[in-house]
Structure formats: C-alpha cells, structure tokens
Design an enzyme around this catalytic site. Structure first.
Site, PDB file in Angstrom:
ATOM      1  N   LYS A  21       8.570  -6.846   1.953  1.00 56.69           N
ATOM      2  CA  LYS A  21       9.012  -8.143   1.434  1.00 56.69           C
ATOM      3  C   LYS A  21      10.449  -8.427   1.877  1.00 56.69           C
ATOM      4  O   LYS A  21      10.747  -9.513   2.386  1.00 56.69           O
ATOM      5  CB  LYS A  21       8.926  -8.129  -0.094  1.00 56.69           C
ATOM      6  N   ARG A  90      12.661  -8.373  -7.475  1.00 52.72           N
ATOM      7  CA  ARG A  90      11.304  -8.189  -6.938  1.00 52.72           C
ATOM      8  C   ARG A  90      11.128  -6.837  -6.263  1.00 52.72           C
ATOM      9  O   ARG A  90      11.969  -6.404  -5.498  1.00 52.72           O
ATOM     10  CB  ARG A  90      11.006  -9.274  -5.895  1.00 52.72           C
ATOM     11  N   GLY A  99       0.682  -6.776  -5.606  1.00 53.70           N
ATOM     12  CA  GLY A  99       0.586  -6.894  -7.048  1.00 53.70           C
ATOM     13  C   GLY A  99       0.653  -5.580  -7.804  1.00 53.70           C
ATOM     14  O   GLY A  99       0.468  -5.551  -9.011  1.00 53.70           O
ATOM     15  N   MET A 101       3.251  -3.472  -8.123  1.00 59.30           N
ATOM     16  CA  MET A 101       4.509  -3.160  -8.797  1.00 59.30           C
ATOM     17  C   MET A 101       5.066  -4.416  -9.458  1.00 59.30           C
ATOM     18  O   MET A 101       4.453  -5.456  -9.449  1.00 59.30           O
ATOM     19  CB  MET A 101       5.486  -2.557  -7.801  1.00 59.30           C
ATOM     20  N   ARG A 333       3.875 -11.920   5.093  1.00 59.49           N
ATOM     21  CA  ARG A 333       3.374 -10.635   5.588  1.00 59.49           C
ATOM     22  C   ARG A 333       2.140 -10.933   6.416  1.00 59.49           C
ATOM     23  O   ARG A 333       1.558 -12.015   6.311  1.00 59.49           O
ATOM     24  CB  ARG A 333       3.036  -9.701   4.427  1.00 59.49           C
ATOM     25  N   HIS A 449      -6.572 -12.116  -7.208  1.00 63.64           N
ATOM     26  CA  HIS A 449      -6.533 -10.665  -7.035  1.00 63.64           C
ATOM     27  C   HIS A 449      -7.868 -10.117  -6.550  1.00 63.64           C
ATOM     28  O   HIS A 449      -7.944  -9.364  -5.580  1.00 63.64           O
ATOM     29  CB  HIS A 449      -6.134 -10.021  -8.368  1.00 63.64           C
ATOM     30  N   SER A 759     -25.488  16.288  31.638  1.00 65.79           N
ATOM     31  CA  SER A 759     -25.306  15.538  30.407  1.00 65.79           C
ATOM     32  C   SER A 759     -25.086  16.551  29.284  1.00 65.79           C
ATOM     33  O   SER A 759     -25.953  17.373  29.027  1.00 65.79           O
ATOM     34  CB  SER A 759     -26.540  14.679  30.128  1.00 65.79           C
ATOM     35  N   CYS A 827     -24.711  13.155  25.563  1.00 65.22           N
ATOM     36  CA  CYS A 827     -25.784  12.455  24.870  1.00 65.22           C
ATOM     37  C   CYS A 827     -26.026  12.992  23.462  1.00 65.22           C
ATOM     38  O   CYS A 827     -27.020  12.689  22.842  1.00 65.22           O
ATOM     39  CB  CYS A 827     -27.082  12.524  25.673  1.00 65.22           C
ATOM     40  N   TYR A 847     -19.783   8.562  31.276  1.00 66.13           N
ATOM     41  CA  TYR A 847     -20.341   7.721  30.218  1.00 66.13           C
ATOM     42  C   TYR A 847     -20.556   8.539  28.946  1.00 66.13           C
ATOM     43  O   TYR A 847     -20.579   9.774  28.990  1.00 66.13           O
ATOM     44  CB  TYR A 847     -21.688   7.108  30.657  1.00 66.13           C
TER      45      TYR A 847
HETATM   46  P1  ADP Z   1       4.271  -9.790  -5.824  1.00 63.71           P
HETATM   47  O1  ADP Z   1       4.620  -8.628  -4.956  1.00 63.71           O
HETATM   48  O2  ADP Z   1       3.466  -9.459  -6.986  1.00 63.71           O
HETATM   49  O3  ADP Z   1       3.770 -10.939  -5.029  1.00 63.71           O
HETATM   50  P2  ADP Z   1       6.739 -11.213  -5.905  1.00 63.71           P
HETATM   51  O4  ADP Z   1       8.033 -10.502  -5.944  1.00 63.71           O
HETATM   52  O5  ADP Z   1       6.376 -11.755  -4.583  1.00 63.71           O
HETATM   53  O6  ADP Z   1       5.646 -10.253  -6.470  1.00 63.71           O
HETATM   54  O7  ADP Z   1       6.851 -12.362  -6.969  1.00 63.71           O
HETATM   55  C1  ADP Z   1       5.855 -12.824  -7.801  1.00 63.71           C
HETATM   56  C2  ADP Z   1       5.801 -14.327  -7.767  1.00 63.71           C
HETATM   57  O8  ADP Z   1       7.055 -14.916  -8.072  1.00 63.71           O
HETATM   58  C3  ADP Z   1       5.419 -14.855  -6.398  1.00 63.71           C
HETATM   59  O9  ADP Z   1       4.542 -15.926  -6.554  1.00 63.71           O
HETATM   60  C4  ADP Z   1       6.721 -15.332  -5.839  1.00 63.71           C
HETATM   61  O10 ADP Z   1       6.530 -16.360  -4.921  1.00 63.71           O
HETATM   62  C5  ADP Z   1       7.476 -15.787  -7.080  1.00 63.71           C
HETATM   63  N1  ADP Z   1       8.905 -15.647  -6.876  1.00 63.71           N
HETATM   64  C6  ADP Z   1       9.549 -14.520  -6.556  1.00 63.71           C
HETATM   65  N2  ADP Z   1      10.866 -14.744  -6.377  1.00 63.71           N
HETATM   66  C7  ADP Z   1      11.071 -16.064  -6.597  1.00 63.71           C
HETATM   67  C8  ADP Z   1      12.229 -16.904  -6.543  1.00 63.71           C
HETATM   68  N3  ADP Z   1      13.407 -16.423  -6.205  1.00 63.71           N
HETATM   69  N4  ADP Z   1      12.051 -18.191  -6.812  1.00 63.71           N
HETATM   70  C9  ADP Z   1      10.836 -18.671  -7.136  1.00 63.71           C
HETATM   71  N5  ADP Z   1       9.713 -17.946  -7.216  1.00 63.71           N
HETATM   72  C10 ADP Z   1       9.816 -16.632  -6.931  1.00 63.71           C
HETATM   73 MG    MG Z   2       4.436 -11.769  -3.638  1.00 61.58          MG
END
Ligand code: ADP
Ligand code: MG
Ligand code: MG
Length: 867
Positions: A21, A90, A99, A101, A333, A449, A759, A827, A847
């Site tokens: 990220k 984050r 999702g 962490m 990503r 999810h 073979s 073979c 082959y």
């Molecule tokens: P995950 O790894 O679970 O996607 P994220 O860190 O990406 O967690 O964040 C969860 C949600 O919060 C995502 O939808 C992300 O776009 C939103 N989000 C994260 N940081 C910000 C921010 N600075 N402003 C607005 N929304 C945010």
């Molecule tokens: Mg995210």
C-alpha cells in the site's frame, strides 16, 4: 536506517519496507496522480515493535516530526482548528493480505476539532458521522471492544428514532449515537481519548499488532506467506467521501476481473466513507453511474486508470474517494482476477504492446490454465434454480450447505464437500472459505470480501443473491419457497451467478479460443515439443484438438481389453503352441489394423509412436479367485473345461514379481509371433493410409529393453516382418526403444546402435531406480516419507532429479554419442508435470508426451522452460 518515508519519497522498489500500500501510494504520488499527503513507517519498525512490545522513543519523535511536515504540506493542523488535520492510520504488508489487518480512519477528531470541522464545512451531520465512525473503529480495532456492542448501540438509538442504519440518521439521532458510543467505552471502564497524539500512537500500535491477529496468521498460513515480514503503517491525510451527495467512495478494477474485458469494473457509494463498499453494508452502484453524477471526477478516474495500467503494465485494483467532486486515489495494487480473465488480459496486453511475448508466457501459471478448464452447468435445468445473484467467481461446485466457518472447518475434516452460505463474509471467514468448495452470499457486490477471496482461491461464488434469506444463527436458508438446512445439497454456478438445489449436470467448457490463442504464443517460444500419450482413436482426436505435435505413446494393450477382443486375446494366451497362438493372432490382426489406421489418419502425418505389447500376459486373464468362484457354478455357455484350462494358464503365468517379470521385449522375443502380428498390423495400416493420400509418420517402439542384444534381435524381427508386408519399402518408419530399465541408461550408447529413437519411460525407470513398487508404495509409505522429510516430493509425480534425472542425463549423453541426432522424448506420467518438463528441456529432450488432458499445461510449461 530510515524509519519513515514521506509519501513520494519511495516507490515500488522499496515494497519490502513500505509494504504494497505504501509503495503504491508513493508511486502514484510520484506520477503526479491525486493522492493525499502522508508518510509510511517501515515494516522494520513493526518487527521491532513486536519484539519489544512498545514504540521506542526515537520512533515517537520521528512520527511527531513527520506530522509536522504533514501539517506544513497540507496547511492543516493536527488537533486544532481552524483547519484540523485528520489522518487515517493504515496497515499494509509487502504481500497483499486484503482486509486481514486493521485501519483506523478519522484519527485526530475530538470534541474540539469536531466543532472546528463543523465551522469549516458548515456540515454538522458530516462531522458527527465521521466521529461515530472513529469511535467505533478505534474502540474495536485499538481497544478490542466487540463490534456487536457498537452494532447494538446503533440499533438501540435507531429504534427510538426512526431509520435503522447510521447513514440514514438525522442530526439529533447521530448526536445521540455518539453519546451512546461514549457509554459503550465507559461500560468497559474506558474513555475515548481526546488527545489526538494518543489516538495516533495507539492506532499505530494497533496496526502493528494486527500483523499477529488470528485471521492474519491464518491467511498467511493458507497462502504460504512469511510470518517475519511485518506490516508497514501508512499515515494519510483524510479526504472525505461522506460530505454529501457530491462525495463518494469506491473501488474499481481497470479491467473486468471475471472476463478480462477491457472496461472499468467497479462500484461506488455516494456519501460514504472507507470500507462501506467492501463490507457490503449498502449495495453499491456500478462505477459507470459516476459518469452522470460526478462527471469531472469520473473523467479523472478513467484517466488515472489508464495511466496506472500503462505504468504497472497490468490490470489494477484502485480505491478512490471523491470529496465534493474532487477525485483522490487511496490505494492501488495489481488486481486479483479469475483465471480466464487473467488469460484474456495477458493476451490483450500483448496485443496492445504493453508486455512482451516472454512476459506474457511467464505471467500465466499452470494453475491458470487448469482453472480455465472449468465445467459449466448444462442448459435445461432451470427448474432446479433456487436463486440468482452476482456471478462473482466462475466455476461450478456442489456440496452440502454450512452456515458458519467453524462448521465448515469441522466438517471438511471428515472429507465432506461444502458450500458456505452466509449473509456476507468477512476476513474472519478465510479459514472456513479455504475449507469449502464454493460460496453463496445474500449481500455484497463484485468487490465484496466473498467475491475477492473466492477469485483468489479460484473457487466458485455467487454473491449478493438478495432474493434469498440467510439466517445463519438459526441455520436456515430460505429461497423461492424452499427452506434449506445444514447438510442439504446445493450447486453454485459462479459463471452464471445461479444456485441450484441438489446436484446438476455439468459440461466441460466450450470456450477455448483464448486458451488456443495463448498456447500458440507459447509454442512460438518453446523448443521442447509436446506430444500425447493416447491409446484409443478418441484420445488421439482429443490430443490433436489440444495441440499435440505427435503421439509419443500408443499403448497397444489397452486395445486388447475392448469387449469384442478380450475373448480372442485370452484364447491366444491360453494357446498350447505357437501354431494355435497364430490362429488367434490372425483374428486380432484386422482389429489392430483398424486401430492403427485411425491413429495415422487423425494425426495426418505427425509422428505416431506405437509401443509393442508390454504388460505380463496374466493381466489379460481374470484373477485366480474369480475363476475358482466361477468354477463352482459356471454361467450359461461357460464350460468347466474351459475354466479349468484358464486356471491352469493363470497358475503357469503366476510370478512373484510381475513388474520385473516376463513382460515387454522379453515376451516379444520368446513369443515373437505376437510382435510380428503387431508389426504386420502397423505396416498394413500405414500402407492403407498412404493410399488415401496421407504420408504416415510411423515409429515402432520396443518396451523394457535393458540389453543391446534384445534391441538387436527385435530390430531384425521388426524389419523382416515389415518388409514382408511392404516389400518395396514404400513406408519409412523408425524403430526405437523405451529407456526404462536403469541398465539401459548406462549402456545407452550401445542400444543406440540399434535404435532410431529413445523414449524415457519414467514410471518404470522411477520404480526400478528406487526399487519402489509403484502400485504399492504410494499408499504404504511414500506419503509418510514426505511428511518426515525423507523425500521432498513424490517421485512418481515429479522426476527425482538427483537419481532418476541423473540416469536420464547419462542416457541422453551416451545415446547421442552414438547418434548425434537421436530423437529423444519422455512418455511417463511426468510428461505432464511442469517441474519435470522444465528438466526435460534442460537435458535437451525433443519432446514430452503427456496425457491428452495435460497437453495445454505441458505446452505452457515447455514455453516457460525456454525463457
Ligand atoms: P484495507 O487494507 O482493508 O483496504 P485501507 O487502509 O485501504 O484498508 O482502508 C480502508 C478503507 O478506508 C478503504 O476504503 C480506504 O480507501 C479508506 N481510506 C483509507 N485512508 C483514507 C483516507 N486518508 N481518506 C479517505 N479514506 C481512506
Ligand atoms: Mg484498501
Ligand atoms: Mg514401462
């Protein structure tokens, strides 16, 4: 070393330190895309934190300095008005763990800054909404208060004041909700911290700790991710998708993750924040709806998608937020996708000039090809449909319903096939999903999810089937008037988005165009050819359809087992002398001629290697016990005398060690009339096909040669017989041998004097090199050997390079010392195994011959080996 990177300082090359990220955000900022400001604390700090259990002084100071820089960059101040700085804290590991962490949004909001936000935006509703979100996220992720308590508080407040979910509440209700959330804290003897730096540091610690949460550990275990990496922490200036009707939050894939089609695929929610889309709380709208509602932001999004694709040269998954009409990118990503989408995208990107042929080949894994050969539900079974939802992950799965992940884990241990049925799934369901064969959910969209995880696991999923009602607590699924419970069998078809009651008829995929196109690309880079093991005309046809360049092994004995033939074969075996034997062989001759004719016809001039009879003769007779039983009461038309004779023959043929016994060329030399008949049939078939205008490419193969004199004698017999059928020598053919006895590898130079091709029969070669009986060893001890680490893998699946591989190498070297251009292939079953194929490429084989179904994977593996 550097502990904090401001966003934009780093990039993808630092992904091990910044996490996916952080690196992606940095990369996007460097590209000049609209990304809020922020900074990343490295993964090394996570490891350090987890070791000491606290943030060290140095890091605390550096975070404060970084916040200072962030304030300067944004012109906002943390914890104060008039323009308060709020941030998200984050998680983000080097390997994507979607999702798994934690993340806390709106950090920095307290009574004071909330009033400042009201003054600044004139929108109290928005400020209160942000506050209740922070209190809930902070309470659950940082302090560990159960989420249900916040849910219950929300329901309680709502019940007294109208509409049920927070995003529909009026001002006063929302205000009441924030106060109620304060109560939830107090019930736990806690206080929501007003000090923004306390909020910040506690959130940072919580994110670090979430690396070791149960679900994160489970995810790593299932996906084989290293536990030592740690997560980075990204502190990012908040932008707000919950500022009203001109604000939104969403997720978009730059191409369709199911079909690979080149169009945006995604969803967004107006007036929402953060995870509302992924969590499936409200059903989101299609991203193309933005075009009308917020055209400026949409245009920027389309452009950003395009730039990101060209930059990463791959299909991307992007999180975005629109704040009052302005677009911000919050994450990118490489997007997860279904196998068939992956193939389509790879081919398209190759045509678009985005990637090279070599890259295209290396991007596709054997699992992708296997994944595409998904079956589909046959037409005409609409009567069994129980619901229709979103086709979230292709494929068909049938199984018993389970309503919880725990049950799924439990029942899967008994070997049951399960369909996990949930209102929606969350990160806590990953283990349960791994234990299930398919998924059905009531809520959620294509980026929910359940959808994302199912695609990553390559399992079928139908999500957002809103017409069903899932009562997972009561264990009941209601659908179109039916009430289904645990154990009831259903089928989900993730290709069409339908679910069926019970098991339904399925067909193999018909959609093969992309695979064929891609495999042609593969063929253009490979050196090793892929041939097929095929025993019947039907298999030959399938092999050709799958792109085989020849038949590397046609086992003639399989034809002997046909219903119309086995009687004659048995009579032949029970013959008293070779004269009687010949009379039965004469009856088999025309049958073999017609088999071989079909082979040569279908392969239209491609090489066809026909192996002369190999197994010990007793394999064609019934078991001794069976004959004895039949003797006690012969069926109609069965004579006791015949049965007795059969029993006698079986006793005669009995061997202690049949696999090392009277079989292969040994049989061919002693009962030469059998091989003579087969060679005669080959010659006649070849002449017949030639007269039809196809020049057959005939190769005759002798099994189980271990001594050059065996080959010498049989070569003479074969040539003599062939020329008696084709005196003018119109058919050109090769005579070769299997190399499957270890001795043959060691004297390959001498054998090559009498052989036009080799073979490797790696099944027997493995059996005899290890001295493991293939039919017994697998079940008896090989699995335990692997568990104990004595063997790294099953040598019957993947060539044992150190032993069997070494012998093969010797065989190739010696064989080609005698004949420089000696054609050599393999073979055994290994011919379809990617690792073994790579080895065959390395030692210079011409082959590999694989079973017809494995040919697509083998063609890919041959290409990858060449790169
Ligand atoms: P995950 O790894 O679970 O996607 P994220 O860190 O990406 O967690 O964040 C969860 C949600 O919060 C995502 O939808 C992300 O776009 C939103 N989000 C994260 N940081 C910000 C921010 N600075 N402003 C607005 N929304 C945010
Ligand atoms: Mg995210
Ligand atoms: Mg063999």
């Amino acid at each position: 070393e550097k502990r904090i990177y401001d966003l934009g300082e780093g990039g993808m090359h630092l992904v091990h330190l910044l996490g996916g990220k952080g690196a992606g955000l940095a990369e996007m900022r460097r590209m000049g895309l609209p990304v809020p400001a922020g900074f990343t604390i490295t993964t090394a700090e996570c490891t350090r934190y987890l070791k000491h259990g606290r943030l060290d002084e140095g890091l605390v100071n550096e975070v404060r300095e970084a916040m200072g820089r962030l304030e300067a960059a944004t012109g906002k101040s943390f914890g104060r008005g008039p323009r308060p700085l709020l941030v998200s804290v984050r998680s983000g590991a080097p390997v994507s763990m979607p999702g798994m962490m934690d993340t806390v949004l709106n950090v920095g909001l307290n009574e004071e800054t909330m009033e400042a936000m009201v003054a600044l935006t004139g929108d109290r509703r928005f400020a209160l909404d942000s506050m209740r979100r922070l209190m809930q996220m902070f309470g659950t992720t940082v302090l560990g208060i159960p989420k249900e308590e916040f849910d219950r508080a929300t329901l309680r407040v709502a019940r007294n004041n109208g509409p049920g979910s927070a995003d529909m509440m009026d001002l006063d209700t929302l205000d009441g909700l924030v106060r109620e959330f304060g109560e939830v804290y107090r019930n736990h003897g806690l206080e929501f911290p007003q000090d923004p730096y306390r909020q910040l540091f506690m959130s940072i610690e919580a994110v670090f700790r979430s690396w070791n949460s149960d679900r994160a550990r489970a995810y790593r275990e299932i996906n084989g991710i290293d536990d030592g990496m740690g997560t980075a922490v990204n502190v990012v200036e908040m932008v707000f998708g919950n500022m009203g009707e001109d604000s939104a939050t969403g997720v978009v894939f730059t191409r369709d993750p199911n079909t690979g089609e080149k169009r945006l695929s995604g969803e967004y929610l107006v007036n929402a924040q953060g995870e509302d889309v992924v969590a499936g709380i409200r059903t989101p709208e299609n991203v193309y709806g933005m075009e009308r509602r917020m055209p400026g932001a949409f245009r920027d999004l389309v452009e950003a998608c395009d730039r990101l694709e060209r930059h990463y040269r791959d299909m991307m998954d992007i999180e975005f937020t629109v704040e009052r009409g302005r677009l911000y990118l919050l994450q990118t990503r490489v997007g997860k996708r279904a196998p068939r989408a992956h193939l389509r995208i790879t081919l398209d990107m190759l045509k678009e000039g985005l990637i090279s042929v070599e890259e295209a080949v290396m991007r596709v894994e054997p699992e992708h090809i296997e994944g595409i050969m998904h079956p589909r539900v046959e037409d005409g079974q609409d009567g069994s449909v129980i619901c229709s939802g979103l086709a979230a992950s292709p494929g068909v799965a049938t199984g018993e319903i389970v309503f919880s992940s725990d049950r799924a884990i439990e029942l899967s241990k008994q070997g049951r096939r399960l369909i996990l049925v949930r209102p929606e799934t969350t990160a806590d369901d990953v283990r349960g999903m791994a234990a299930s064969a398919g998924f059905l959910t009531q809520k959620g969209g294509m980026t929910s999810h359940a959808a994302v995880v199912a695609r990553a696991m390559g399992k079928p999923a139908v999500v957002g089937a809103e017409e069903i009602e899932v009562d997972h607590i009561g264990g009941v699924l209601r659908a179109r008037g039916l009430t289904l419970r645990e154990g009831d069998v259903v089928t989900v078809d993730g290709t069409t988005g339908r679910a069926y009651i019970g098991e339904v008829r399925v067909t193999e995929v018909a959609e093969r165009d992309d695979i064929d196109e891609f495999l042609r690309v593969c063929d253009s880079v490979s050196r090793l050819q892929v041939w097929a093991n095929a025993n019947t005309p039907e298999e030959v046809a399938l092999a050709k359809r799958n792109g085989a360049k020849g038949i590397g092994l046609a086992r003639t004995e399989r034809m002997f087992l046909g219903n119309d033939r086995i009687g004659v074969v048995r009579a032949m075996i029970m013959s008293r002398d070779s004269e009687e034997r010949r009379s039965y062989l004469d009856r088999l001759l025309p049958m073999q001629v017609s088999d071989f004719t079909e082979f040569f016809r279908t392969m239209e001039g491609m090489p066809v290697i026909i192996r002369l009879l190999d197994p010990p003769l007793h394999e064609f007779l019934p078991e001794k016990e069976e004959i004895l039983e039949r003797l006690s009461g012969p069926a109609d038309g069965e004579s006791a005398a015949e049965l007795k004779k059969m029993l006698e023959t079986v006793r005669d043929l009995e061997e202690f060690n049949p696999m090392l016994g009277f079989r292969g060329c040994r049989l061919g030399i002693i009962h030469r009339e059998i091989y003579e008949m087969q060679v005669r049939a080959i010659a006649r078939a070849a002449l017949r096909v030639r007269s039809e205008g196809i020049e057959p490419n005939v190769e005759i193969m002798v099994p189980l040669v271990g001594h050059e004199n065996e080959m010498k004698e049989l070569r003479e017999i074969i040539m003599k017989t062939f020329s008696s059928e084709d005196p003018e020598g119109r058919i050109r053919y090769k005579i070769g041998t299997m190399i499957e006895v270890p001795r043959a590898c060691l004297v390959a130079d001498r054998i090559a004097e009498f052989a036009d091709f080799f073979s490797f029969g790696t099944n027997d070669l493995t059996q005899m090199t290890f001295g493991y009986s293939r039919d017994d060893a697998e079940g008896k001890f090989i699995r335990q050997y692997i568990e104990r680490g004595i063997l790294r893998h099953d040598p019957f699946t993947s060539i044992d390079l150190d032993g069997v591989g070494r012998l093969m190498k010797i065989g190739v070297e010696l064989g080609r010392k005698t004949k420089r251009d000696l054609e050599i292939g393999i073979c055994g079953e290994h011919g379809g195994d990617p690792e073994s194929i790579e080895f065959c490429h390395t030692i210079g084989l011409d082959y590999v011959s694989a079973s017809p179904r494995r040919i697509p994977v083998a063609r890919l593996a041959a290409a990858r080996a060449a790169i």
